[in-house]
Design a protein around this motif. Structure first.
Motif, PDB file in Angstrom:
ATOM      1  N   ARG A   4      -3.677 -63.593 -27.488  1.00 14.72           N
ATOM      2  CA  ARG A   4      -3.462 -63.049 -28.835  1.00 14.72           C
ATOM      3  C   ARG A   4      -2.241 -63.736 -29.453  1.00 14.72           C
ATOM      4  NH1 ARG A   4      -7.895 -61.577 -29.090  1.00 14.72           N
ATOM      5  NH2 ARG A   4      -8.708 -59.552 -28.649  1.00 14.72           N
ATOM      6  N   PRO A   5      -2.279 -63.974 -30.775  1.00 19.32           N
ATOM      7  CA  PRO A   5      -1.138 -64.625 -31.426  1.00 19.32           C
ATOM      8  C   PRO A   5       0.171 -63.874 -31.228  1.00 19.32           C
ATOM      9  CG  PRO A   5      -3.001 -64.528 -32.907  1.00 19.32           C
ATOM     10  CD  PRO A   5      -3.371 -63.719 -31.701  1.00 19.32           C
ATOM     11  N   THR A   6       0.123 -62.548 -31.123  1.00 17.03           N
ATOM     12  CA  THR A   6       1.356 -61.780 -30.952  1.00 17.03           C
ATOM     13  C   THR A   6       1.991 -62.016 -29.592  1.00 17.03           C
ATOM     14  OG1 THR A   6       0.022 -59.896 -30.228  1.00 17.03           O
ATOM     15  CG2 THR A   6       0.683 -59.960 -32.554  1.00 17.03           C
ATOM     16  N   GLU A   7       1.217 -62.532 -28.622  1.00 16.49           N
ATOM     17  CA  GLU A   7       1.742 -62.812 -27.289  1.00 16.49           C
ATOM     18  C   GLU A   7       2.341 -64.208 -27.192  1.00 16.49           C
ATOM     19  OE1 GLU A   7      -1.611 -62.366 -24.754  1.00 16.49           O
ATOM     20  OE2 GLU A   7      -1.758 -60.211 -25.056  1.00 16.49           O
ATOM     21  N   ALA A   8       2.106 -65.050 -28.175  1.00 17.01           N
ATOM     22  CA  ALA A   8       2.536 -66.444 -28.108  1.00 17.01           C
ATOM     23  C   ALA A   8       3.984 -66.609 -28.553  1.00 17.01           C
ATOM     24  CB  ALA A   8       1.645 -67.304 -28.998  1.00 17.01           C
ATOM     25  N   THR A   9       4.672 -67.494 -27.876  1.00 21.97           N
ATOM     26  CA  THR A   9       5.995 -67.898 -28.353  1.00 21.97           C
ATOM     27  C   THR A   9       5.760 -68.933 -29.451  1.00 21.97           C
ATOM     28  OG1 THR A   9       6.160 -69.651 -26.707  1.00 21.97           O
ATOM     29  CG2 THR A   9       7.042 -67.495 -26.095  1.00 21.97           C
ATOM     30  N   ARG A  18      -5.171 -66.885 -34.226  1.00 20.70           N
ATOM     31  CA  ARG A  18      -4.711 -66.225 -35.453  1.00 20.70           C
ATOM     32  C   ARG A  18      -5.898 -65.872 -36.350  1.00 20.70           C
ATOM     33  NH1 ARG A  18      -2.204 -62.685 -38.136  1.00 20.70           N
ATOM     34  NH2 ARG A  18      -1.497 -63.298 -40.184  1.00 20.70           N
ATOM     35  N   VAL A  19      -6.787 -66.825 -36.549  1.00 27.07           N
ATOM     36  CA  VAL A  19      -7.968 -66.585 -37.396  1.00 27.07           C
ATOM     37  C   VAL A  19      -8.866 -65.524 -36.773  1.00 27.07           C
ATOM     38  CG1 VAL A  19     -10.082 -67.643 -38.283  1.00 27.07           C
ATOM     39  CG2 VAL A  19      -7.913 -68.842 -38.494  1.00 27.07           C
ATOM     40  N   THR A  20      -9.047 -65.592 -35.464  1.00 25.94           N
ATOM     41  CA  THR A  20      -9.865 -64.601 -34.772  1.00 25.94           C
ATOM     42  C   THR A  20      -9.307 -63.197 -34.968  1.00 25.94           C
ATOM     43  OG1 THR A  20     -10.509 -66.216 -33.107  1.00 25.94           O
ATOM     44  CG2 THR A  20     -10.756 -63.915 -32.516  1.00 25.94           C
ATOM     45  N   LEU A  22      -7.496 -62.153 -37.463  1.00 25.43           N
ATOM     46  CA  LEU A  22      -7.711 -61.758 -38.862  1.00 25.43           C
ATOM     47  C   LEU A  22      -9.154 -61.288 -39.081  1.00 25.43           C
ATOM     48  CD1 LEU A  22      -5.759 -64.573 -40.731  1.00 25.43           C
ATOM     49  CD2 LEU A  22      -5.121 -62.168 -40.541  1.00 25.43           C
ATOM     50  N   ILE A  23     -10.117 -61.989 -38.491  1.00 26.15           N
ATOM     51  CA  ILE A  23     -11.525 -61.591 -38.619  1.00 26.15           C
ATOM     52  C   ILE A  23     -11.749 -60.235 -37.964  1.00 26.15           C
ATOM     53  CG2 ILE A  23     -13.887 -62.161 -37.916  1.00 26.15           C
ATOM     54  CD1 ILE A  23     -13.080 -65.137 -38.263  1.00 26.15           C
ATOM     55  N   GLU A  24     -11.161 -60.035 -36.782  1.00 26.58           N
ATOM     56  CA  GLU A  24     -11.304 -58.742 -36.103  1.00 26.58           C
ATOM     57  C   GLU A  24     -10.702 -57.616 -36.941  1.00 26.58           C
ATOM     58  OE1 GLU A  24      -9.457 -59.434 -32.329  1.00 26.58           O
ATOM     59  OE2 GLU A  24     -11.234 -60.395 -31.497  1.00 26.58           O
ATOM     60  N   THR A  25      -9.530 -57.837 -37.515  1.00 23.88           N
ATOM     61  CA  THR A  25      -8.886 -56.822 -38.359  1.00 23.88           C
ATOM     62  C   THR A  25      -9.754 -56.503 -39.568  1.00 23.88           C
ATOM     63  OG1 THR A  25      -6.702 -57.567 -37.651  1.00 23.88           O
ATOM     64  CG2 THR A  25      -6.809 -56.277 -39.686  1.00 23.88           C
ATOM     65  N   ALA A  26     -10.272 -57.540 -40.229  1.00 24.54           N
ATOM     66  CA  ALA A  26     -11.131 -57.328 -41.399  1.00 24.54           C
ATOM     67  C   ALA A  26     -12.403 -56.582 -41.011  1.00 24.54           C
ATOM     68  CB  ALA A  26     -11.473 -58.670 -42.042  1.00 24.54           C
ATOM     69  N   GLY A  27     -12.981 -56.948 -39.868  1.00 28.93           N
ATOM     70  CA  GLY A  27     -14.189 -56.270 -39.408  1.00 28.93           C
ATOM     71  C   GLY A  27     -13.964 -54.790 -39.167  1.00 28.93           C
ATOM     72  N   HIS A  28     -12.819 -54.452 -38.565  1.00 31.92           N
ATOM     73  CA  HIS A  28     -12.504 -53.035 -38.327  1.00 31.92           C
ATOM     74  C   HIS A  28     -12.273 -52.301 -39.650  1.00 31.92           C
ATOM     75  CE1 HIS A  28     -12.533 -53.387 -34.038  1.00 31.92           C
ATOM     76  NE2 HIS A  28     -11.625 -54.351 -34.063  1.00 31.92           N
ATOM     77  N   LEU A  29     -11.599 -52.956 -40.598  1.00 29.16           N
ATOM     78  CA  LEU A  29     -11.373 -52.329 -41.911  1.00 29.16           C
ATOM     79  C   LEU A  29     -12.690 -52.092 -42.643  1.00 29.16           C
ATOM     80  CD1 LEU A  29      -8.207 -54.267 -43.131  1.00 29.16           C
ATOM     81  CD2 LEU A  29      -8.343 -51.853 -42.489  1.00 29.16           C
ATOM     82  N   LYS A  38     -17.916 -59.620 -32.762  1.00 30.68           N
ATOM     83  CA  LYS A  38     -17.978 -60.680 -31.747  1.00 30.68           C
ATOM     84  C   LYS A  38     -18.949 -61.774 -32.155  1.00 30.68           C
ATOM     85  CE  LYS A  38     -16.645 -57.918 -27.787  1.00 30.68           C
ATOM     86  NZ  LYS A  38     -17.061 -57.311 -26.523  1.00 30.68           N
ATOM     87  N   ARG A  39     -20.070 -61.412 -32.780  1.00 35.05           N
ATOM     88  CA  ARG A  39     -21.057 -62.403 -33.234  1.00 35.05           C
ATOM     89  C   ARG A  39     -20.468 -63.292 -34.311  1.00 35.05           C
ATOM     90  NH1 ARG A  39     -23.371 -66.296 -33.364  1.00 35.05           N
ATOM     91  NH2 ARG A  39     -25.350 -66.662 -34.353  1.00 35.05           N
ATOM     92  N   ILE A  40     -19.677 -62.730 -35.200  1.00 31.96           N
ATOM     93  CA  ILE A  40     -19.056 -63.513 -36.268  1.00 31.96           C
ATOM     94  C   ILE A  40     -18.032 -64.487 -35.683  1.00 31.96           C
ATOM     95  CG2 ILE A  40     -17.516 -63.371 -38.268  1.00 31.96           C
ATOM     96  CD1 ILE A  40     -18.928 -60.671 -38.911  1.00 31.96           C
ATOM     97  N   VAL A  41     -17.257 -64.032 -34.721  1.00 29.89           N
ATOM     98  CA  VAL A  41     -16.177 -64.834 -34.144  1.00 29.89           C
ATOM     99  C   VAL A  41     -16.697 -65.911 -33.192  1.00 29.89           C
ATOM    100  CG1 VAL A  41     -14.184 -64.731 -32.604  1.00 29.89           C
ATOM    101  CG2 VAL A  41     -14.431 -63.045 -34.412  1.00 29.89           C
ATOM    102  N   THR A  42     -17.745 -65.614 -32.439  1.00 28.45           N
ATOM    103  CA  THR A  42     -18.220 -66.518 -31.398  1.00 28.45           C
ATOM    104  C   THR A  42     -19.118 -67.605 -31.976  1.00 28.45           C
ATOM    105  OG1 THR A  42     -18.204 -64.663 -29.865  1.00 28.45           O
ATOM    106  CG2 THR A  42     -19.414 -66.624 -29.181  1.00 28.45           C
ATOM    107  N   PRO A  43     -18.787 -68.875 -31.750  1.00 32.54           N
ATOM    108  CA  PRO A  43     -19.645 -69.957 -32.253  1.00 32.54           C
ATOM    109  C   PRO A  43     -20.970 -70.016 -31.504  1.00 32.54           C
ATOM    110  CG  PRO A  43     -17.591 -70.834 -31.322  1.00 32.54           C
ATOM    111  CD  PRO A  43     -17.584 -69.363 -31.117  1.00 32.54           C
TER     112      PRO A  43
END
Length: 86
Positions: A4-9, A18-20, A22-29, A38-43
């Motif tokens: 997760r981006p929040t875990e990265a230095t 980061r994009v993933t 954002l997509i997850e946050t938007a999907g939950h909203l 998961k289908r939207i995020v996974t190529p």
């Protein structure tokens, strides 16, 4: 490994994560279920290649490239090819 981006230095920041997130946050909203998010995020397809190139100095460098297709459901997939030295 950073998942997760929040875990990265700062030197480990990963734009894909980061994009993933954002997509997850938007999907939950929007009230989407986890399976659809998961289908939207996974190529659908990922093609990864490694190309050896002999440089002017005589050294051989490996360049890695990716082509990612997210969906071919409605139209022919469009994707960019990205090459980067390793």
């Amino acid at each position: 490994m950073v998942t997760r981006p929040t875990e990265a230095t700062p030197h480990e920041f990963n734009p894909w994560l980061r994009v993933t997130s954002l997509i997850e946050t938007a999907g939950h909203l929007l009230g989407l279920n986890e399976g659809l998010i998961k289908r939207i995020v996974t190529p659908e397809r990922i093609l990864e290649v490694a190309v050896p190139i002999r440089m002017d100095s005589g050294e051989v460098e490996m360049f890695h490239g990716w082509r990612i297709q997210h969906s071919t459901a409605r139209v022919r997939a469009r994707a960019a090819s990205v090459f980067t030295p390793v």
